[in-house]
Scaffold this motif. Sequence first.
Motif, PDB file in Angstrom:
ATOM      1  N   SER A  27       3.775  -7.318  -6.359  1.00 45.85           N
ATOM      2  CA  SER A  27       4.518  -6.162  -5.852  1.00 45.85           C
ATOM      3  C   SER A  27       5.442  -5.680  -6.957  1.00 45.85           C
ATOM      4  N   GLY A  28       6.051  -4.539  -6.730  1.00 49.41           N
ATOM      5  CA  GLY A  28       7.046  -4.051  -7.683  1.00 49.41           C
ATOM      6  C   GLY A  28       8.215  -5.019  -7.790  1.00 49.41           C
ATOM      7  N   MET A  29       8.623  -5.596  -6.667  1.00 59.49           N
ATOM      8  CA  MET A  29       9.761  -6.507  -6.708  1.00 59.49           C
ATOM      9  C   MET A  29       9.428  -7.808  -7.428  1.00 59.49           C
TER      10      MET A  29
ATOM     11  N   PHE B 245      17.255   1.095  -6.528  1.00 63.35           N
ATOM     12  CA  PHE B 245      16.411   0.828  -5.359  1.00 63.35           C
ATOM     13  C   PHE B 245      17.014  -0.386  -4.624  1.00 63.35           C
TER      14      PHE B 245
ATOM     15  N   CYS C 189      16.145  -3.927  -5.717  1.00 65.35           N
ATOM     16  CA  CYS C 189      16.601  -4.178  -7.095  1.00 65.35           C
ATOM     17  C   CYS C 189      18.095  -4.487  -7.074  1.00 65.35           C
TER      18      CYS C 189
ATOM     19  N   ASP D 235      13.118   0.393 -14.967  1.00 60.60           N
ATOM     20  CA  ASP D 235      12.257   0.547 -13.801  1.00 60.60           C
ATOM     21  C   ASP D 235      11.891   2.032 -13.755  1.00 60.60           C
TER      22      ASP D 235
ATOM     23  N   VAL E 252       9.579   3.756 -11.951  1.00 60.40           N
ATOM     24  CA  VAL E 252       8.751   4.176 -10.814  1.00 60.40           C
ATOM     25  C   VAL E 252       8.877   5.667 -10.530  1.00 60.40           C
ATOM     26  N   PHE E 253      10.102   6.168 -10.391  1.00 63.55           N
ATOM     27  CA  PHE E 253      10.281   7.560  -9.979  1.00 63.55           C
ATOM     28  C   PHE E 253       9.798   8.545 -11.056  1.00 63.55           C
TER      29      PHE E 253
ATOM     30  N   SER F 240       6.436  -0.348  -9.836  1.00 69.31           N
ATOM     31  CA  SER F 240       5.842  -0.705  -8.563  1.00 69.31           C
ATOM     32  C   SER F 240       4.559   0.108  -8.489  1.00 69.31           C
TER      33      SER F 240
ATOM     34  N   THR G 258       2.597   0.092  -6.132  1.00 65.78           N
ATOM     35  CA  THR G 258       2.509   0.484  -4.726  1.00 65.78           C
ATOM     36  C   THR G 258       2.700   1.999  -4.563  1.00 65.78           C
ATOM     37  N   LYS G 259       3.431   2.597  -5.483  1.00 64.40           N
ATOM     38  CA  LYS G 259       3.813   4.000  -5.342  1.00 64.40           C
ATOM     39  C   LYS G 259       2.703   4.894  -5.918  1.00 64.40           C
TER      40      LYS G 259
ATOM     41  N   GLY H  41       1.617  -3.710  -5.279  1.00 62.72           N
ATOM     42  CA  GLY H  41       1.314  -4.200  -6.622  1.00 62.72           C
ATOM     43  C   GLY H  41       2.436  -3.825  -7.554  1.00 62.72           C
TER      44      GLY H  41
END
Length: 394
Positions: A84-86, A110, A113, A182, A184-185, A204, A206-207, A217
Motif C-alpha cells: 500500500s502507499g502507507m 495525508f 502519514c 510523497d 501522490v497528488f 500510493s 492505489t490512486k 499498492g
Amino acid sequence: MHDLKARTKLVHGGVRRSQYGEMSEAIFLTQGFVYPSAEAAEARFLDASREEFIYARYGNPTVAMFEDRIAGLEGAEDAFATASGMAAVNGALMSMLKAGDHIVSARALFGSCLYIVENILPRFGIEVTFVDGKDLDAWAEAVRDDTKLVFLESLSNPTLEIVDIAGVSAIAKRVGAQVVVDNVFATPIFQRSFELGADVVIYSATKHIDGQGRCLGGVVLGSQDYIRGTLEPYLKHTGGALSPFNAWVMLKGMETLDLRCRAQAESALALAEALAAHPKVTKCLYPGHSDHPQQALAMRQMEAGGTVLSFEVTGGQAGAFAFLNALEIVLISNNLGDSKSIATHPATTTHQRLDDAQKALLGITPGLIRLSVGLEDRGDLIEDVKKALTAVTV
Ligand SMILES: *Cc1c(COP(=O)(O)O)cnc(C)c1O
C-alpha cells in the motif's frame, strides 16, 4: 529505455516475457521459486541477480515488472513496490531513521502519514519538527546540522498547498539531509521530483496508477544504493510486499496513466473555472488556476495542476452536506485519482480526527469540499456540480 517518451515507457517498460511470448504481462502468482540444483539455491541466497527470485516477500517477476516500469518513467535508478502507499511511507522512513535522529516535516500531510510522523516516530526516539510547508524560511530555520531527512507532500491534502521542492532541497542539501517526497497528488505524469532535488519519491499506487478503484499498492523510488542497501532489507523482512496480482493491475493501469491524468487535469481546470466565479463558492483552490495563491510556483514545478481541486461552499457544513447529497454523477467517497469523480468532506471524514484548532491551521473549514476529477464527460460533470450547488441555500 532512457530516450523514450513517458507514454512509450508506460506501455513497454519493465516487460519480462516468458518463453511463451505472451502479449500481456504474465501474473506470476507464486510465493516461491524452484532451484535447478542445491548449488544454484546456495548461489542465489548468497547473491541473487535482478532476474533471480527466492520468495515473493523479497521479490517476484510481476512485481519487478511494475518496479522497473515506474522507475523508468520517473528516471529513478531503482524502485521497491509495497502492499500500500502507507507501507511505502512507513518503509521509507523507518528504514532510514534510528533513535536520536531529527527530521523536519511539512505539517499538512495525508492523515496516515501524519500519524506515522507525529505518533509513531517519536515513540522510537526520533525528534520531529513540523513546519508550514509553503514557508521556505520556516524550513531553513527548522533544518539543523544533524537533520537526517525532510519529509513533504508535493501538493498537500486537502488544501493543495504547494511546497517549493527545489527550495527545500537546497536547504536540506546544505546539511546533507535526505529529501523524501510523497508525490501522490502531483502524479508521476505532472511532476519530476528527482529533477527538483528529491532523493526518495513515494507513491500510493492505489490512486492514479491503478486509477480504477481496484487494488491497494505503493512504491518507493530512489538510488540503487538506497533501494537495495537500505530499503529492501527493511521491507523484505517486515513484510510489506505487493501481491503479484495487484502488481499486474498496476502495470495495466500504467499503460493508460498519461492519458487519464491529462484528461482528468483538463476537466479539473474546467471545473475550477466554473467554480471560481460561482456565487455559492467562497474559495476555489486548483494549482493550475489563477485563484490559487501559488499558481506561479505550481506551474514552475508541475506540467499541469493535477486531478484534484478543493473549494469552499457557503453555509459551512450544512452547505457542504447539501451539495454532496445533491450530486448525481460525482460519488461521495474518499479515494482520489479514480476514473470516477469523487467528492469528499475532509472535516468530517479524512480529517475528522483533528481538533478544531488543527483543522483551522490546515485550512480545513466546515464548507470545504475536495473533488477528485474523473474521466466522465466534462460537460456532464460541470452540470452535475452546478446543479448540486443550487441545493446550497445559504
Ligand atoms: C492515499 C495516500 C497515501 C496512502 O496510500 P494507501 O495506498 O491508501 O496506503 C499516502 N499519501 C498520500 C498523499 C495519499 O494520498
